[in-house]
Motif scaffolding. Structure first.
Motif, PDB file in Angstrom:
ATOM      1  N   VAL A 218      60.011  46.488  39.304  1.00  0.00           N
ATOM      2  CA  VAL A 218      58.977  46.924  40.493  1.00  0.00           C
ATOM      3  C   VAL A 218      58.471  48.299  40.259  1.00  0.00           C
ATOM      4  N   ILE A 219      57.115  48.460  40.193  1.00  0.00           N
ATOM      5  CA  ILE A 219      56.671  49.644  40.099  1.00  0.00           C
ATOM      6  C   ILE A 219      55.583  49.790  41.701  1.00  0.00           C
ATOM      7  N   TRP A 220      56.068  50.820  42.277  1.00  0.00           N
ATOM      8  CA  TRP A 220      55.958  51.160  43.782  1.00  0.00           C
ATOM      9  C   TRP A 220      55.130  51.839  43.845  1.00  0.00           C
ATOM     10  N   LEU A 221      53.706  51.765  43.696  1.00  0.00           N
ATOM     11  CA  LEU A 221      52.833  52.625  44.094  1.00  0.00           C
ATOM     12  C   LEU A 221      52.442  53.082  45.430  1.00  0.00           C
TER      13      LEU A 221
ATOM     14  N   THR B  63      43.590  51.507  41.962  1.00  0.00           N
ATOM     15  CA  THR B  63      42.437  51.843  40.899  1.00  0.00           C
ATOM     16  C   THR B  63      43.632  52.108  39.740  1.00  0.00           C
ATOM     17  N   LEU B  64      44.841  52.798  40.075  1.00  0.00           N
ATOM     18  CA  LEU B  64      45.784  52.610  38.496  1.00  0.00           C
ATOM     19  C   LEU B  64      46.422  51.102  39.161  1.00  0.00           C
ATOM     20  N   ALA B  65      46.575  50.744  39.991  1.00  0.00           N
ATOM     21  CA  ALA B  65      47.376  49.177  40.236  1.00  0.00           C
ATOM     22  C   ALA B  65      46.467  48.859  38.866  1.00  0.00           C
ATOM     23  N   CYS B  66      44.767  48.214  38.641  1.00  0.00           N
ATOM     24  CA  CYS B  66      44.416  47.916  37.423  1.00  0.00           C
ATOM     25  C   CYS B  66      44.795  48.404  36.250  1.00  0.00           C
TER      26      CYS B  66
ATOM     27  N   GLY C  60      50.372  43.263  25.592  1.00  0.00           N
ATOM     28  CA  GLY C  60      52.140  42.087  25.981  1.00  0.00           C
ATOM     29  C   GLY C  60      52.586  41.502  26.608  1.00  0.00           C
ATOM     30  N   LYS C  61      52.446  42.269  27.535  1.00  0.00           N
ATOM     31  CA  LYS C  61      53.578  42.403  28.796  1.00  0.00           C
ATOM     32  C   LYS C  61      52.490  41.787  30.286  1.00  0.00           C
ATOM     33  N   LEU C  62      53.717  40.678  30.766  1.00  0.00           N
ATOM     34  CA  LEU C  62      53.531  40.387  32.143  1.00  0.00           C
ATOM     35  C   LEU C  62      53.709  40.720  33.560  1.00  0.00           C
ATOM     36  N   THR C  63      52.580  41.184  34.074  1.00  0.00           N
ATOM     37  CA  THR C  63      52.091  42.036  35.541  1.00  0.00           C
ATOM     38  C   THR C  63      52.257  41.363  36.152  1.00  0.00           C
ATOM     39  N   TYR C  64      52.045  41.694  37.388  1.00  0.00           N
ATOM     40  CA  TYR C  64      51.500  41.020  39.003  1.00  0.00           C
ATOM     41  C   TYR C  64      51.755  42.936  39.572  1.00  0.00           C
ATOM     42  N   VAL C  65      50.209  42.440  40.410  1.00  0.00           N
ATOM     43  CA  VAL C  65      49.659  43.435  41.390  1.00  0.00           C
ATOM     44  C   VAL C  65      49.890  42.897  42.282  1.00  0.00           C
ATOM     45  N   LEU C  66      50.755  43.303  43.599  1.00  0.00           N
ATOM     46  CA  LEU C  66      50.527  42.782  44.925  1.00  0.00           C
ATOM     47  C   LEU C  66      50.213  44.299  45.786  1.00  0.00           C
ATOM     48  N   ASP C  67      48.505  44.403  45.388  1.00  0.00           N
ATOM     49  CA  ASP C  67      47.393  45.125  47.113  1.00  0.00           C
ATOM     50  C   ASP C  67      48.246  44.584  48.006  1.00  0.00           C
ATOM     51  N   GLY C  68      48.300  45.891  49.124  1.00  0.00           N
ATOM     52  CA  GLY C  68      48.149  45.345  50.565  1.00  0.00           C
ATOM     53  C   GLY C  68      47.173  44.670  51.024  1.00  0.00           C
ATOM     54  N   ASP C  69      45.845  45.467  50.712  1.00  0.00           N
ATOM     55  CA  ASP C  69      44.332  44.599  51.352  1.00  0.00           C
ATOM     56  C   ASP C  69      44.613  42.924  50.938  1.00  0.00           C
ATOM     57  N   ASN C  70      45.403  42.501  49.730  1.00  0.00           N
ATOM     58  CA  ASN C  70      45.111  41.335  49.519  1.00  0.00           C
ATOM     59  C   ASN C  70      45.808  40.065  50.231  1.00  0.00           C
ATOM     60  N   VAL C  71      47.681  41.161  50.089  1.00  0.00           N
ATOM     61  CA  VAL C  71      48.575  40.563  50.729  1.00  0.00           C
ATOM     62  C   VAL C  71      48.245  40.438  52.388  1.00  0.00           C
ATOM     63  N   ARG C  72      47.480  40.861  52.927  1.00  0.00           N
ATOM     64  CA  ARG C  72      47.012  41.057  54.101  1.00  0.00           C
ATOM     65  C   ARG C  72      46.031  40.205  54.517  1.00  0.00           C
ATOM     66  N   HIS C  73      45.851  39.545  53.493  1.00  0.00           N
ATOM     67  CA  HIS C  73      44.743  38.313  52.872  1.00  0.00           C
ATOM     68  C   HIS C  73      45.154  37.134  53.434  1.00  0.00           C
ATOM     69  N   GLY C  74      46.573  37.329  53.379  1.00  0.00           N
ATOM     70  CA  GLY C  74      46.949  35.672  53.057  1.00  0.00           C
ATOM     71  C   GLY C  74      48.513  36.110  54.399  1.00  0.00           C
TER      72      GLY C  74
ATOM     73  N   ILE D 232      53.781  45.175  40.240  1.00  0.00           N
ATOM     74  CA  ILE D 232      53.217  46.411  40.328  1.00  0.00           C
ATOM     75  C   ILE D 232      52.588  46.424  42.022  1.00  0.00           C
ATOM     76  N   THR D 233      53.125  46.604  42.922  1.00  0.00           N
ATOM     77  CA  THR D 233      52.429  46.890  44.350  1.00  0.00           C
ATOM     78  C   THR D 233      51.745  48.478  44.723  1.00  0.00           C
ATOM     79  N   SER D 234      50.820  47.847  45.319  1.00  0.00           N
ATOM     80  CA  SER D 234      49.680  48.662  46.007  1.00  0.00           C
ATOM     81  C   SER D 234      49.566  48.488  46.926  1.00  0.00           C
ATOM     82  N   LEU D 235      50.865  49.299  47.751  1.00  0.00           N
ATOM     83  CA  LEU D 235      50.407  50.198  49.523  1.00  0.00           C
ATOM     84  C   LEU D 235      50.561  51.026  49.559  1.00  0.00           C
ATOM     85  N   ILE D 236      49.983  51.887  50.532  1.00  0.00           N
ATOM     86  CA  ILE D 236      50.034  52.731  51.299  1.00  0.00           C
ATOM     87  C   ILE D 236      51.710  53.140  51.594  1.00  0.00           C
TER      88      ILE D 236
END
Ligand SMILES: Nc1ncnc2c1ncn2[C@@H]1O[C@H](COP(=O)(O)OS(=O)(=O)O)[C@@H](OP(=O)(O)O)[C@H]1O
Ligand SMILES: Nc1ncnc2c1ncn2[C@@H]1O[C@H](COP(=O)(O)OP(=O)(O)O)[C@@H](O)[C@H]1O
Length: 326
Positions: free
Chosen positions: A150-153, A163-166, A176-190, A224-228
């Motif tokens: 987990v890369i915790w930004l 921007t960095l997460a992207c 060729g590396k598999l990643t997934y971004v968990l963005d605070g704004d986005n996760v708060r949509h669901g 990659i998490t992108s949360l305050i």
């Protein structure tokens, strides 16, 4: 901690992974009649060296007598311990892998383990049983040729987390590396749409995303998490969910005045005008990490490091620590 002989009342089951019979006791595991174990109502053995589930009524723990518990050398698992248990003197010993922190207490002659007591109560969930998967994290990592982590930004609103997460996910994807971004704004949509920005809701937001990130890392992904994530204790709690080294905290250290000058969503302006309450940096605190793996200070001479340059710093760290190979 639960001890055989005096388990907590709702606990009536145990799971042993990679269970096998002692060669001296029985030539084939299939021949072992687990159902005959004293006091145990039902038992299942899947295969000869697989998974043994023991279930019993209240009191069956009293019939289990541990004979040894020692670190497992060949388990291939960081958490693995090998132990043997006997139901009583007349029953053959079973060697079993217990997945996590079990320990043999020489002084009290008891075997203590949270895994021995697998049916447990967690929060409001009662009588739940952990199920293991035959495909392990290391198998998935082998498939993906990378290590899950987990890369915790963390940083103020407007510091450049998204921007960095992207940039990071793009660059890793290109390798060729598999990643997934968990963005605070986005996760708060669901998933976290029920949460506000009050302190306790922010903590719950971080806790849930920490748990999701842990699953992604276990799946072998670079999450990659992108949360305050403004509070140190919440970040520390997420760190504690993961194996040592797998939680990589990256502080995007951009001062408030820079973030406020950027104000891409106009939120600082609204917060200063009192139209948004509890805004981080304005009327809600941001606690910078006291120690973290990477600090990215945007200032470089008179300008800023580009998001791509920052991504390269993080990728160099991953490379050095071996996360980009299996
Ligand atoms: N009161 C308040 N304080 C801070 N931020 C606010 C607030 N209200 C809304 N927003 C918007 O929500 C984004 C932050 O969500 P997070 O889930 O990362 O926040 S937290 O970690 O739970 O503190 C944040 O996104 P970023 O600017 O990307 O950080 C804001 O757009
Ligand atoms: N390294 C950088 N240098 C200069 N501007 C940046 C940098 N990273 C992001 N920005 C800008 O800062 C603003 C906020 O970035 P964003 O990624 O949305 O931050 P956050 O997700 O932390 O709120 C955007 O306008 C973005 O273009």
């Amino acid at each position: 901690m639960s001890v055989v002989g005096s388990p907590p009342p709702p606990c009536r089951s145990a799971v042993f992974c990679n269970a096998e019979c002692e060669p001296s006791a029985s030539p084939a595991a299939e021949n072992l009649r687990f159902s005959m174990l004293c006091g145990i109502n039902a038992a299942r053995l899947y295969g000869s060296r697989k998974r043994l589930v023991l279930r019993g009524g209240r009191g069956w723990w009293n019939s289990l007598k541990p004979v040894k518990a020692k670190d497992d050398d060949d388990a291939g698992s960081n958490h693995g311990r090998k132990c043997s248990v006997m139901s009583n003197e007349n029953v053959k010993p079973i060697k079993a892998m217990v997945d996590s922190d079990s320990s043999w207490n020489e002084n009290s002659s008891s075997f203590s383990s949270k895994n021995l007591c697998e049916v447990s109560n967690v929060g409001n969930s009662t009588n739940i049983l952990w199920h293991d998967s035959p495909i392990k994290k290391r198998d998935r990592q082998q498939l993906l040729q990378q290590k899950g982590c987990v890369i915790w930004l963390t940083g103020l609103s407007g510091s450049g987390k998204s921007t960095l997460a992207c940039a990071l996910s793009r660059s890793l994807h290109a390798r060729g590396k598999l990643t997934y971004v968990l963005d605070g704004d986005n996760v708060r949509h669901g998933l976290n749409r029920d949460l506000s920005f009050r302190a306790e809701d922010r903590s719950e937001n971080i806790r849930r995303i920490g748990e999701v990130a842990k699953l992604f890392a276990d799946a072998g992904l670079i999450c990659i998490t992108s949360l305050i994530s403004p509070y140190q204790k919440d970040r520390d709690a997420c760190r504690a969910l993961l194996p040592e080294g797998d939680f990589i905290e990256v502080f995007i250290d951009v001062p408030l005045h820079v973030c406020e000058a950027r104000d891409p969503k106009g939120l600082y302006k609204l917060a200063r005008a009192g139209k948004i309450k509890d805004f981080t940096g304005i009327d809600d605190p941001y606690e910078p990490p006291s120690s973290c793996e990477i600090v990215l200070q945007q200032q470089q001479g008179n300008g800023f490091k580009s998001p791509c340059d920052m991504a390269e710093i993080v990728i160099a760290y991953l490379e050095e620590k071996g996360y980009l190979r299996a």
